[in-house]
Design a protein around this motif. Structure first.
Motif, PDB file in Angstrom:
ATOM      1  N   PRO A  33       0.805  -1.227   0.000  1.00  9.16           N
ATOM      2  CA  PRO A  33       0.000   0.000   0.000  1.00  9.16           C
ATOM      3  C   PRO A  33       0.835   1.273   0.000  1.00  9.16           C
ATOM      4  CG  PRO A  33      -0.094  -1.080   2.138  1.00  9.16           C
ATOM      5  CD  PRO A  33       0.584  -2.027   1.216  1.00  9.16           C
ATOM      6  N   HIS A  56      -6.754   1.363  -3.482  1.00  3.36           N
ATOM      7  CA  HIS A  56      -7.865   0.508  -3.885  1.00  3.36           C
ATOM      8  C   HIS A  56      -9.000   1.406  -4.322  1.00  3.36           C
ATOM      9  CE1 HIS A  56      -6.429  -3.465  -2.954  1.00  3.36           C
ATOM     10  NE2 HIS A  56      -6.046  -3.098  -1.743  1.00  3.36           N
ATOM     11  N   THR A  77      -7.783   4.896   2.323  1.00  6.16           N
ATOM     12  CA  THR A  77      -7.587   3.663   1.559  1.00  6.16           C
ATOM     13  C   THR A  77      -6.358   2.898   2.034  1.00  6.16           C
ATOM     14  OG1 THR A  77      -6.361   4.901  -0.142  1.00  6.16           O
ATOM     15  CG2 THR A  77      -8.723   4.585  -0.485  1.00  6.16           C
ATOM     16  N   SER A  81      -6.384  -0.839   3.435  1.00 10.72           N
ATOM     17  CA  SER A  81      -5.538  -1.857   2.814  1.00 10.72           C
ATOM     18  C   SER A  81      -4.653  -2.552   3.840  1.00 10.72           C
ATOM     19  CB  SER A  81      -4.669  -1.217   1.731  1.00 10.72           C
ATOM     20  OG  SER A  81      -5.462  -0.597   0.739  1.00 10.72           O
TER      21      SER A  81
END
Length: 259
Positions: A33, A56, A77, A81
């Motif tokens: 990520p 994502h 996000t 993640s």
């Protein structure tokens, strides 16, 4: 079996190798990520946030055309993640630990059959315990493993399609990010199937070792125990889902073929 000092090196090697692989696997997943966040930020900042990319594709209830909304959206996000990765990686780590330990115990039994012969009664007792342990493991975890394999067979299709589009548009930054995601999604079913394949291979080797000794020279009582073990090991003992789907390289090949 843990008190067998002569063969303790099998378990020690499994612990060392398992710890290294688990560490590399966990770090590789957790880097995803943050690598995606940095790559997307460089791309979006260069085009003045006209088009935005997220780690994502989640729905964000505000526009990401400015810096601070963009940072808050991507932070959300990333946290999502990381949470999902930690849950999945923890489950995969358990699979690694089970596989390495189970494989090490099977190697100990193989070595005992090779050195002490079929007269060692502890081999049959430990073999029975390992079979019961594997059956209990299949009851508890084979369903989630099979579900993960099925879901993982769909994810590379989307990332692969997006990667091809990014390459055609000459978007190298997005292409590297999508390539990273594609590799991770392919690794997910591969790891689960590889662990199942290792257990199947060691079980087959134990069956071979039960024949690779002078069993015909043993006493009738010893031969009876060995015959029972031979009959049991003839039937494949592996990680499976309700005896229909076996987790091995054949399963992984079928997943890749479907993709």
């Amino acid at each position: 079996m843990l008190e067998d000092k002569e063969r303790a090196h099998y378990i020690e090697k499994a612990d060392i190798l398992g710890a290294k692989i688990v560490t590399y696997y966990y770090v590789g997943f957790l880097c995803f990520p943050f690598y995606s966040l940095i790559t997307n930020f460089v791309i979006d900042y260069s085009n003045e946030f006209k088009t935005t990319h997220l780690v994502h594709q989640l729905w964000i209830p505000w526009k990401l055309n400015n810096l601070w909304p963009y940072i808050f959206g991507n932070s959300f996000t990333v946290l999502t993640s990381v949470s999902m990765i930690m849950v999945f990686a923890s489950y995969t780590v358990m699979e690694f630990v089970f596989t390495f330990q189970f494989s090490a115990y099977l190697k100990v039994l193989q070595n005992r059959l090779e050195t002490k012969g079929p007269a060692d009664k502890t081999v049959y007792r430990h073999h029975r315990d390992l079979i019961l342990f594997l059956k209990e493991y299949n009851k508890l975890f084979s369903g989630p493993i099979y579900t993960e394999v099925l879901v993982s067979s769909l994810q590379p299709c989307g990332f692969g399609y997006a990667l091809i589009k990014a390459i055609k548009r000459s978007e190298l930054g997005s292409a590297f990010d999508l390539a990273y995601k594609l590799c991770i999604t392919i690794m997910c079913p591969f790891v689960l199937c590889a662990c199942g394949q290792e257990i199947s291979t060691q079980m087959e080797r134990l069956h071979e070792y039960s024949y690779m000794n002078k069993w015909y020279e043993e006493k009738p009582k010893v031969r009876r125990d060995l015959y029972t073990m031979m009959l049991v090991t003839v039937r494949p003992l592996n990680v499976n889902y309700r005896l229909f789907v076996v987790m091995n390289f054949a399963c992984f090949s079928s997943v890749i073929f479907i993709q």
